[in-house]
Design an enzyme around this catalytic site. Structure first.
Site, PDB file in Angstrom:
ATOM      1  N   LYS A  53       0.784  -0.837  -0.442  1.00 42.46           N
ATOM      2  CA  LYS A  53       0.321   0.067   0.048  1.00 42.46           C
ATOM      3  C   LYS A  53       0.746   1.378   0.371  1.00 42.46           C
ATOM      4  CE  LYS A  53      -4.025  -2.220   1.726  1.00 42.46           C
ATOM      5  NZ  LYS A  53      -4.645  -2.801   2.827  1.00 42.46           N
ATOM      6  N   GLN A  97      -4.918  -1.869   9.447  1.00 45.72           N
ATOM      7  CA  GLN A  97      -4.498  -2.954   8.863  1.00 45.72           C
ATOM      8  C   GLN A  97      -5.462  -3.727   9.403  1.00 45.72           C
ATOM      9  OE1 GLN A  97      -3.292  -3.630   5.590  1.00 45.72           O
ATOM     10  NE2 GLN A  97      -4.081  -5.844   6.136  1.00 45.72           N
ATOM     11  N   ASP A 120     -11.347   2.477   3.618  1.00 45.69           N
ATOM     12  CA  ASP A 120     -11.832   1.535   3.353  1.00 45.69           C
ATOM     13  C   ASP A 120     -12.805   1.268   3.692  1.00 45.69           C
ATOM     14  OD1 ASP A 120      -9.472  -0.641   2.803  1.00 45.69           O
ATOM     15  OD2 ASP A 120      -9.529  -0.937   5.430  1.00 45.69           O
TER      16      ASP A 120
END
Ligand code: NAD
Length: 289
Positions: A53, A97, A120
């Site tokens: 990422k 994460q 997200d």
């Protein structure tokens, strides 16, 4: 023989579009869009995801702020970091994460993210906006699947779609997206009876199960479009391993009109969509159309 849907190529062109958008954003806003990625602990797979990422962000001309915290970080400390990132004007998107260490309440941490920075799309607010047809951030993997489907099929209205899997991060948002496109949507799951018969009615099949090569070609309607979200590592002989999807690729290719491969299908779309969402977040915050 079906066509292979090249997610890698599509993702590369989406990333190039995002990079162009980042340049235009910088010319107006005087700064680059910024994505903060938070990693707690040393899970090796998570570390790989975070690294890719970061690289993708930098390649697109974005600022990447990495926060690596030890596995024993207290929940309160993580929540305090999220608060600081929510208030930081250089940060447009925040990604925590998952999974988090067991002593930390994942839902509480995700809910602490400002919905305007939830790139997200995992907060209840984002899920609610999607379910009620309002603008918001859509989880990156289902968004990537939708882009591939629209690129391949154009108007999805009236098509019959079966999604196998009902997780909050893939199955459910995928169902909401396809409903928004006016598909007739069925969500199948571990308790579904006669899954092959359910799948056989579908023009569009999205498999997000986590079971290697479960969906067979003879489950499919002739000419179906198949999106394989699954990523499963299996033995490949001589002590080696390989990645396979949830769909038995070879037999699906005999019946479907198009199939995403694993790897090289949905996987590359996830990070490309994260960059896309981060640019959108930055534009909304700076009120740039
Ligand atoms: P999950 O474990 O949260 O959900 C799996 C779903 O599959 C559940 O809803 C369950 O009801 C259903 N299921 C389980 N067994 C079944 C069966 N026998 N028949 C029908 N349904 C069954 O998984 P997830 O997080 O949604 O991920 C699914 C897969 O997608 C995994 O392989 C994961 O690695 C992969 N994934 C890929 C990406 C990507 O970027 N390509 C992103 C997220 C997840």
């Amino acid at each position: 023989m079906a066509e292979i849907i090249d997610g890698k190529a599509f993702a590369a062109s989406l990333r190039a579009d995002v990079a162009t958008g980042v340049g235009a954003f910088g010319a107006t806003a005087g700064r680059a869009p910024g994505l903060a990625v938070v990693l707690v602990g040393e899970d090796p797979a998570s570390a790989v995801y975070v690294r890719s990422k970061h690289k993708a962000c930098v390649a697109a001309g974005m600022e990447s702020f990495e926060h690596r915290l030890p596995a024993n970080t207290a929940e309160a400390e993580l929540l305090a970091l999220i608060d600081r990132l929510n208030a930081d004007p250089a940060v447009d998107g925040i990604l925590v994460q998952l999974p988090l260490p067991k002593h930390i309440d994942e839902l509480k941490v995700i809910e602490a993210i400002d919905p305007d920075k939830d790139v997200d799309g995992f907060t209840i607010g984002s899920a609610g906006r999607l379910a009620t047809g309002q603008d918001g951030f859509v989880a990156c993997t289902p968004l990537g699947c939708l882009m591939l489907l629209k690129d391949r099929l154009g108007d999805l209205s009236g098509k019959s779609a079966v999604i196998i899997g009902r997780s909050n991060i893939v199955g459910k948002p995928m169902a909401m997206l396809l409903l928004r496109e006016s598909c007739t949507v069925t969500i199948a799951h571990s308790r579904t009876q006669d899954l092959p018969a359910v799948v056989r009615g579908a023009d569009i099949v999205v498999a997000a199960v986590g079971r290697p090569e479960m969906v067979k070609g003879d489950w499919l309607k002739a000419g179906a479009t198949v999106i394989d979200v699954g990523i499963n590592r299996v033995a490949a002989g001589e002590g080696k391993t390989k990645l396979v999807g949830d769909v038995d690729f070879a037999s699906a290719m005999e019946v479907a009109s198009a199939v995403t491969p694993v790897p090289g299908g949905v996987g590359p779309m996830t990070i490309a969509c994260l960059l896309h969402n981060t640019l959108q977040a930055a534009k909304r915050r700076e009120k740039i159309a």
